[in-house]
Scaffold this motif. Sequence first.
Motif, PDB file in Angstrom:
ATOM      1  N   GLY A  21       0.805  -1.216   0.000  1.00 17.01           N
ATOM      2  CA  GLY A  21       0.000   0.000   0.000  1.00 17.01           C
ATOM      3  C   GLY A  21       0.836   1.264   0.000  1.00 17.01           C
ATOM      4  N   ASP A 158      -8.245   0.840  -6.856  1.00 12.40           N
ATOM      5  CA  ASP A 158      -7.388   0.488  -5.727  1.00 12.40           C
ATOM      6  C   ASP A 158      -6.609  -0.764  -6.095  1.00 12.40           C
ATOM      7  N   ASP A 160      -5.844  -3.288  -4.092  1.00 10.08           N
ATOM      8  CA  ASP A 160      -6.286  -4.531  -3.456  1.00 10.08           C
ATOM      9  C   ASP A 160      -6.965  -5.422  -4.497  1.00 10.08           C
ATOM     10  N   SER A 179      -0.975  -3.707   4.665  1.00 10.83           N
ATOM     11  CA  SER A 179      -1.719  -2.483   4.881  1.00 10.83           C
ATOM     12  C   SER A 179      -1.262  -1.835   6.180  1.00 10.83           C
ATOM     13  N   ASP A 180      -2.088  -0.925   6.707  1.00 12.35           N
ATOM     14  CA  ASP A 180      -1.776  -0.276   7.979  1.00 12.35           C
ATOM     15  C   ASP A 180      -2.611  -0.861   9.112  1.00 12.35           C
ATOM     16  N   SER A 220      -3.720   6.369   1.092  1.00 12.08           N
ATOM     17  CA  SER A 220      -4.160   5.027   0.721  1.00 12.08           C
ATOM     18  C   SER A 220      -5.638   5.037   0.361  1.00 12.08           C
ATOM     19  N   LYS A 227     -10.697  -4.753   0.509  1.00 19.34           N
ATOM     20  CA  LYS A 227      -9.932  -5.955   0.858  1.00 19.34           C
ATOM     21  C   LYS A 227     -10.840  -7.185   0.874  1.00 19.34           C
ATOM     22  N   ILE A 243      -4.485 -10.581   5.197  1.00 17.84           N
ATOM     23  CA  ILE A 243      -4.416  -9.140   5.449  1.00 17.84           C
ATOM     24  C   ILE A 243      -3.488  -8.958   6.629  1.00 17.84           C
ATOM     25  N   ASN A 245      -0.458  -6.249   8.775  1.00 23.90           N
ATOM     26  CA  ASN A 245       0.108  -4.927   9.000  1.00 23.90           C
ATOM     27  C   ASN A 245       1.519  -4.900   8.435  1.00 23.90           C
TER      28      ASN A 245
END
Length: 378
Positions: A21, A158, A160, A179-180, A220, A227, A243, A245
């Motif tokens: 991302g 996006d 994703d 991702s975050d 983002s 997702k 998914i 971090n």
Amino acid sequence: MSGARAKAGLAHAKRLVVKIGSALLVDEKTGAIHRQWLDAMADDVAEIRKSGTEVLLVSSGAIAVGRRHLGLLDGGLKLEEKQAAAATGQIRLAHAYQETLARHDITVAQVLLTLGDTEERRRHLNARSTLSTLLKFGCVPVINENDTVATAEIRFGDNDRLAARVAAMVSADALVLLSDIDGLYTADPRRNPGASFIPEVTEITPEIEAMAGEALPGYSSGGMVTKLTAARVALGAGCRMAIANGRMMNPLRAIREGGTCTWFLPAATPLTARKTWIQGALKPVGKLVVDDGALKALSSGKSLLPAGVVTVEGRFERGDAVVVADAQGREIARGLSAYSAEDARRIKGHKSREIETLLGYRGRDEMIHRDDLVLSRS
């Protein structure tokens, strides 16, 4: 999901797609690439490749990098400004990947795709073939949406969803969305501290969909909604998806070692899902009648070679679904033809080594590869 199973999620992958991302890769205030983080990611990629896993990267960040160099750091961007920023940023982004992976003697290839490249059959096949060839030569494709030509109506919007489409296109067995956030929660944990973590999902139910929130402000795009859309595509293609971090250093290593993430687990493998799609979702537009030798080869799990084809019926193009029949006209299989009907008629009954002489170009050795063929009866 247990640490052992999470580790196996990547350790057993033969072909892995990783989506990176924008917020991870680019400083949203300055537009500068996080070089230290990217170097650590490259180290992860090199480590995974040593175990025999092929890796493709789907990278955001071109617009975020490019807008800095165009003086467009503040406020929203018009479509043409985004396209200009993407054109400026993509070359810098590709160079950054090239530099960091070169430390491991890994060749990088830039691939820009549009939504149509994954939806229109001919372009889909060309993109799949190009990516497969790059992987065969040991390259790491770095893929992004072709923002400079895509308009709002034909965009993924996006990465994703783009990553999931790429995973399905190349029959990847694992997809990681960095991702975050470290996975799926019953609600957005940044807004609801009481949200519960969901370690494993086997089906995208209405209850799961209701857990998705909206993306927080920043560079983002997407959020949990996109997702979950990506997860639906991945699961349908037999590809497991995580998914995770990505904000820590070496995020892929963390996943391999059992770090926190949500795994979406399909009921089928990529090959099984692909063959189910060939068997049931595609309408055959032609027929190949084959001899007894080809029948025997197909029944033992081999590909259909031109030498075994007796008759070519119908009008079809490369990649179209066709029926494979015996001399009595009984259907014995269905598959995706590697040649158009016109070219198939030219090479039927001939050895694969004669294809280049007959057609003037070197195509596939197989009329239908075994991975693109499903037997209709035992």
